[in-house]
Design a protein around this motif. Structure first.
Motif, PDB file in Angstrom:
ATOM      1  N   ASP A 469     -19.346 -64.501 -53.369  1.00 46.63           N
ATOM      2  CA  ASP A 469     -20.044 -63.425 -52.720  1.00 46.63           C
ATOM      3  C   ASP A 469     -20.295 -62.411 -53.311  1.00 46.63           C
ATOM      4  OD1 ASP A 469     -19.661 -65.156 -50.465  1.00 46.63           O
ATOM      5  OD2 ASP A 469     -17.587 -64.059 -49.935  1.00 46.63           O
ATOM      6  N   LEU A 472     -23.571 -63.087 -55.468  1.00 47.60           N
ATOM      7  CA  LEU A 472     -24.757 -62.753 -54.420  1.00 47.60           C
ATOM      8  C   LEU A 472     -24.966 -61.534 -54.308  1.00 47.60           C
ATOM      9  CD1 LEU A 472     -24.031 -65.619 -51.631  1.00 47.60           C
ATOM     10  CD2 LEU A 472     -25.883 -65.512 -53.300  1.00 47.60           C
ATOM     11  N   TYR A 473     -23.787 -60.526 -53.890  1.00 46.89           N
ATOM     12  CA  TYR A 473     -24.051 -59.204 -53.674  1.00 46.89           C
ATOM     13  C   TYR A 473     -24.796 -58.678 -55.108  1.00 46.89           C
ATOM     14  CZ  TYR A 473     -22.868 -54.353 -54.708  1.00 46.89           C
ATOM     15  OH  TYR A 473     -22.754 -53.074 -55.238  1.00 46.89           O
ATOM     16  N   VAL A 475     -26.715 -60.004 -57.321  1.00 44.20           N
ATOM     17  CA  VAL A 475     -28.240 -60.546 -57.536  1.00 44.20           C
ATOM     18  C   VAL A 475     -29.103 -59.841 -56.399  1.00 44.20           C
ATOM     19  CG1 VAL A 475     -29.584 -62.435 -57.218  1.00 44.20           C
ATOM     20  CG2 VAL A 475     -27.465 -62.764 -58.150  1.00 44.20           C
TER      21      VAL A 475
ATOM     22  N   LEU B  12     -17.244 -57.005 -49.195  1.00 41.49           N
ATOM     23  CA  LEU B  12     -18.192 -57.736 -49.367  1.00 41.49           C
ATOM     24  C   LEU B  12     -18.544 -58.721 -48.353  1.00 41.49           C
ATOM     25  CD1 LEU B  12     -18.449 -58.595 -53.234  1.00 41.49           C
ATOM     26  CD2 LEU B  12     -19.955 -57.055 -51.776  1.00 41.49           C
ATOM     27  N   PRO B  13     -19.800 -59.326 -47.803  1.00 40.26           N
ATOM     28  CA  PRO B  13     -19.786 -59.984 -46.712  1.00 40.26           C
ATOM     29  C   PRO B  13     -19.346 -61.212 -47.321  1.00 40.26           C
ATOM     30  CG  PRO B  13     -21.947 -59.442 -47.667  1.00 40.26           C
ATOM     31  CD  PRO B  13     -20.932 -58.378 -48.392  1.00 40.26           C
ATOM     32  N   MET B  15     -18.466 -65.628 -46.219  1.00 34.37           N
ATOM     33  CA  MET B  15     -19.066 -66.686 -45.554  1.00 34.37           C
ATOM     34  C   MET B  15     -17.971 -67.565 -44.531  1.00 34.37           C
ATOM     35  SD  MET B  15     -21.579 -68.550 -48.354  1.00 34.37           S
ATOM     36  CE  MET B  15     -22.681 -67.482 -49.268  1.00 34.37           C
ATOM     37  N   ASP B  93     -30.373 -63.998 -48.240  1.00 29.17           N
ATOM     38  CA  ASP B  93     -30.309 -65.082 -48.816  1.00 29.17           C
ATOM     39  C   ASP B  93     -30.321 -66.306 -47.661  1.00 29.17           C
ATOM     40  OD1 ASP B  93     -27.838 -65.116 -47.797  1.00 29.17           O
ATOM     41  OD2 ASP B  93     -26.724 -64.391 -49.769  1.00 29.17           O
ATOM     42  N   PRO B 109     -30.599 -66.781 -53.157  1.00 25.76           N
ATOM     43  CA  PRO B 109     -31.079 -65.441 -52.735  1.00 25.76           C
ATOM     44  C   PRO B 109     -32.447 -65.280 -52.629  1.00 25.76           C
ATOM     45  CG  PRO B 109     -29.332 -65.387 -54.724  1.00 25.76           C
ATOM     46  CD  PRO B 109     -29.703 -66.508 -54.347  1.00 25.76           C
ATOM     47  N   ASN B 111     -34.498 -63.148 -53.411  1.00 29.87           N
ATOM     48  CA  ASN B 111     -35.325 -62.523 -54.509  1.00 29.87           C
ATOM     49  C   ASN B 111     -34.993 -63.394 -56.003  1.00 29.87           C
ATOM     50  OD1 ASN B 111     -32.543 -61.971 -55.173  1.00 29.87           O
ATOM     51  ND2 ASN B 111     -32.713 -59.763 -55.565  1.00 29.87           N
ATOM     52  N   ARG B 112     -34.720 -64.749 -55.826  1.00 33.54           N
ATOM     53  CA  ARG B 112     -34.887 -65.593 -56.814  1.00 33.54           C
ATOM     54  C   ARG B 112     -35.784 -66.789 -56.616  1.00 33.54           C
ATOM     55  NH1 ARG B 112     -33.582 -61.836 -58.861  1.00 33.54           N
ATOM     56  NH2 ARG B 112     -31.802 -61.208 -59.960  1.00 33.54           N
TER      57      ARG B 112
END
Lengths: 483, 172
Positions: A469, A472-473, A475, B12-13, B15, B93, B109, B111-112
Motif C-alpha cells: 500500500d 502504491l501511494y 508511485v 494509507l488506503p 485493500m 490503480d 498504478p 501512471n505506469r
C-alpha cells in the motif's frame, strides 16, 4: 545536412568470406602450382573485400534532423533506420587502435526498444560524437549541460592493482577451467601410465626413478595451466578496463576505459531502475564489490536489460557512488551486505525449499531406482543434506532493508548480491500467499521494475500488505517520471 | 512550494475491505468447454490408436485410467478457481486477485501503464467474454491479464484505463 563516413576496415572480414566461397572452389579446381593458387587467392581476397567495403562505405549515409537521426545503409538489401532522440537512453562510443590513430570513434545508441537492430555510426570524428551527445543530452535536460562539460572530476579511477583484482575474480576463467577439467583427468591418467611404465622399467633395469618425479611433473602442469588462465583473465581485464575512469557530467554518468579499444559508456541518472552490488567469493577475499546500474529493458524481446557497470569498487566508494546515483533519495539505502540494518526473512522459507527441492525428489528418485539398484539407491538421499545446507545458507543471506523512499533486497549463496530500488520507479506490485504461508501468516512480495522484478519472500503478511500500500501511494503520488 | 508532509502508515488506503468485482460467471463454462474439447481430442486419439493397433482391452485400460484421473480435476477446477478471481478499479490503480492454492493480489498504478489491449477468441465470443491485458514497462513475468470479463465491461475498462493513463501523463 548530410554527412557520410565509411566503415572501411571493419567490413573487410565481415562480408568477404561468404562471397569468396565460389572463388575458393574455382581455385581449387584450377590446375596449377600451389604458390600460384595462393597468390591468385590472396589478390582476389583483397580486391573483393576492398570493393565490398568501398560499396558499403558509399551506400552508408546518415542524416541529422531536428529530433531524430536517419541512417541508411546496405548495397543490395537496403536498410533504413530512424532513431528519435528522446528514445535514446545513452550514447556509447568505441575506439579501436586504428580509429584512435585517425581520431575517429564508433557511436552506438542505446534505445529503449530492441537491442538487436540498434543504430551504429562507424568512423565519425570525436568532436561530432561530443556534439551529438550534448545535443541529445539537452533533449532531456535543458540546463546544466555545458557547465560541467570538460571539468568533471573523476568519481572513480581504477589502477593496475584493480586490474589484477578483476582478473582474479573473473568467472569465465573458472568456467574454462571446469571445461578443461576432464581433459586434465585424462592427462593425469596418461601421467600415471607414464609413471607406472617408468616404475616397471626401473624395476627391470634396477634404475631408480621416483614416483615423486611423476607427481612433480603433473603438479607443475596443473600450476602452469592455472597461471595461464590467470594471465588470460588478467589480460582481458587490462584490455577492457585499463585506465577506467568514471565521471559525472551534469546528471549523465560516463565511464571510459580499455587498452586497445577504448569503450566509452554513458547513462543518464534518471534512467537507472535498479542498482546492484555483487560480491563473489574471490571479491570477498579481496574486500571488493562489483556495482551495476540497470536500465529499462524492452518488452518485445526478453532481452537482457542494459547495464552500466563498475567492475571493482570498495565498500566506501560503493556507498558514496550509490548516494550520487540514487540522489536525492538513496542516502539510507545501505547496500553493503554485512550491514546491521538488514532484516531477516522468516525461517519458514527453508521448510518449503527442503520439502519440495530436497525431500520429495529424493524419495521419488529412491523409489524409482530401487528396482534397478537396490540398496545403492539410498545414496540419492545424500541429496537431502546438500539441499538443507543450501536452504539454510540462502535463508541466512536473505534479507531486506526498508526506507522511506526505497528498499534493498539482499540474497546470495556463496557470495552476496544486494539490489536497491526506489519506490517511485516501481511498475507494479503483487503479494502472493501459498496455502502454507496463509497458515503461518506469511506472504511474498514481488516488485516489478522496468528492468526486471525483485522478490522478497516469506515476510509477515501484514508487513507485505502495508509495504504494498505504501509503494502504491508513493508511485501514485509521484510527480517525477520513472524513466 | 515544496512540501513533504509526514504520512501515517495506517491512514494509507488498504485493500482489506475492497468491493471485489467478479469476472463473468459463464467464463467457468467456457474454460470447461475448452478443456472438454481438449480431453475428448486425446480420448478420440487414444481410441483410434487402440482400435488400429488392436490393443487388448486389459492393456488399453492402462491408458484410460490416467486419462480419466487427469481429466476430472481439469474439468472441475474452473468451478473452483473462477469465483476466486476478482478485480477492483480504484481511482489511481487497478487491482486483480486470483489463485486458489497460491493466492496473489497484483496492483498496477495507472501512471505506469504503457498500453491496454482487449482480445477474444472465437470461443470467447460465443460466451460473450473478452480478455483485458494491461502492459507496463519491463514486461517481466507477463503483464496483468484479466481474462473472462464480459465483452462490454472489458471495452469500458479499456477506455477507462486509457483515459486515466492520459490524465496521469498530463499531470507530469
Amino acid at each position: 545536412m548530410l554527412f557520410f563516413f565509411g566503415k572501411l576496415l571493419r567490413t573487410i572480414t565481415k562480408n568477404a568470406w561468404q562471397s569468396l566461397a565460389p572463388f575458393v572452389a574455382f581455385i581449387y579446381a584450377y590446375q596449377g602450382e600451389l604458390v600460384t593458387k595462393i597468390v591468385i587467392g590472396a589478390i582476389a581476397f583483397f580486391v573483393i573485400s576492398i570493393s565490398i567495403s568501398v560499396l558499403n562505405y558509399w551506400f552508408f549515409r546518415f542524416q541529422l534532423n531536428n529530433d531524430s537521426i536517419l541512417i541508411r545503409q546496405g548495397v543490395i538489401k537496403k536498410k533504413q533506420l530512424d532513431i528519435k532522440f528522446d528514445r535514446i537512453q545513452g550514447i556509447n562510443t568505441q575506439q579501436n587502435v586504428v580509429f584512435r590513430y585517425f581520431g575517429l570513434v564508433t557511436i552506438s545508441f542505446d534505445t529503449a526498444g530492441s537491442s538487436g537492430s540498434e543504430g551504429n555510426l562507424p568512423a565519425v570524428t570525436r568532436a561530432f560524437a561530443e556534439s551529438l551527445r550534448s545535443r541529445i543530452g539537452s533533449e532531456s535536460e535543458s540546463v546544466e549541460a555545458t557547465a560541467a562539460e570538460s571539468e568533471a572530476d573523476a568519481l572513480l579511477r581504477l589502477d593496475w592493482r584493480d586490474m589484477v583484482r578483476i582478473g582474479l575474480a573473473d568467472r569465465r576463467a573458472l568456467v574454462v577451467f571446469a571445461l578443461i577439467g576432464p581433459l586434465f583427468e585424462r592427462l593425469g591418467d596418461d601421467a600415471d601410465r607414464v609413471v607406472a611404465n617408468y616404475i616397471e622399467r626401473a624395476a627391470d633395469d634396477a634404475f631408480q626413478f621416483g614416483v615423486a618425479g611423476g607427481v612433480v611433473i603433473v603438479t607443475a602442469a596443473v600450476i602452469g595451466l592455472i597461471l595461464l588462465f590467470a594471465l588470460i583473465s588478467l589480460g582481458a581485464a587490462f584490455l577492457r578496463y585499463h585506465n577506467f575512469e568514471l565521471f559525472l557530467d551534469g546528471s549523465t554518468l560516463r565511464s571510459n576505459g580499455g587498452l586497445l579499444t577504448r569503450h566509452e559508456v554513458s547513462m543518464h541518472l534518471s534512467k537507472i531502475q535498479t542498482l546492484r552490488l555483487e560480491q563473489g567469493i574471490v571479491m570477498r577475499w579481496l574486500g571488493r564489490y562489483r556495482m551495476s546500474a540497470r536500465q529499462a529493458r524492452s518488452s518485445q524481446k526478453q532481452g537482457k536489460s542494459k547495464n552500466f557497470s563498475v567492475p571493482v569498487i570498495t565498500a566506501d566508494a560503493a556507498n558514496h557512488l550509490r548516494e550520487i546515483l540514487l540522489a536525492p533519495e538513496g542516502d539510507s539505502l545501505m547496500q553493503i551486505p554485512t550491514s546491521e540494518r538488514f532484516r531477516q526473512i522468516s525461517p519458514y522459507y527453508m521448510r518449503s525449499r527442503i520439502l519440495f527441492v530436497g525431500l520429495l525428489p529424493a524419495i521419488a528418485a529412491t523409489l524409482i531406482f530401487w528396482q534397478a539398484f537396490g540398496v545403492a539407491s539410498l545414496g540419492v538421499l545424500l541429496w537431502l543434506p546438500a539441499i538443507i545446507l543450501f536452504s539454510y545458507q540462502s535463508w541466512r543471506r536473505s534479507g531486506y532493508l526498508l526506507s522511506a523512499e526505497g528498499l534493498v533486497r539482499r540474497s546470495g549463496l556463496i557470495g552476496y548480491r544486494s539490489v536497491a530500488l526506489l519506490y517511485r520507479k516501481v511498475q507494479r506490485v503483487s503479494v502472493t500467499q501459498s496455502r502454507y504461508q496463509r497458515r503461518k501468516n506469511l506472504a511474498s512480495l514481488r516488485v516489478y521494475m522496468a528492468s526486471g522484478s525483485v522478490r522478497i519472500p516469506y515476510i509477515e503478511h501484514a508487513t507485505a500488505k502495508q509495504l504494498r500500500d505504501y509503494i502504491l501511494y508513493k508511485v501514485e503520488s509521484s510527480q517525477l517520471a520513472w524513466h | 512550494m515544496f512540501q513533504n508532509p509526514e504520512i501515517a502508515l495506517h491512514t494509507l488506503p488498504d485493500m482489506d475491505d475492497l468491493d471485489w468485482q467478479q469476472i463473468h460467471p459463464t467464463y467457468a463454462r467456457r474454460l470447461q468447454l475448452e478443456r472438454a474439447l481438449f480431453v475428448s481430442a486425446i480420448a478420440i486419439a487414444t481410441l483410434a490408436a487402440t482400435l488400429i493397433l488392436d490393443i487388448p482391452v486389459d492393456k488399453a485400460i492402462m491408458f484410460w485410467i490416467p486419462l480419466i484421473v487427469f481429466a476430472i480435476p481439469l474439468l472441475v477446477w474452473p468451478l473452483v478457481s473462477v469465483p476466486r478471481r476478482g478485480y477492483v478499479v480504484r481511482d489511481k490503480d487497478i487491482v486483480f486477485k486470483s489463485g486458489v492454492i497460491w493466492r496473489s493480489v497484483t496492483a498496477v498504478p495507472f501512471n505506469r501503464v504503457q498500453h491496454v489491449e482487449t482480445s477474444n477468441t472465437p470461443l470467447d465470443r460465443k460466451f460473450g467474454v473478452a480478455n483485458l491485458q494491461i502492459f507496463t514497462a519491463g514486461g517481466s513475468g507477463g503483464d496483468l491479464r484479466i481474462s473472462g470479463l464480459a465483452a462490454d465491461t472489458a471495452e469500458q475498462l479499456r477506455v477507462y484505463v486509457l483515459e486515466k493513463v492520459g490524465v496521469s501523463i498530463e499531470n507530469h
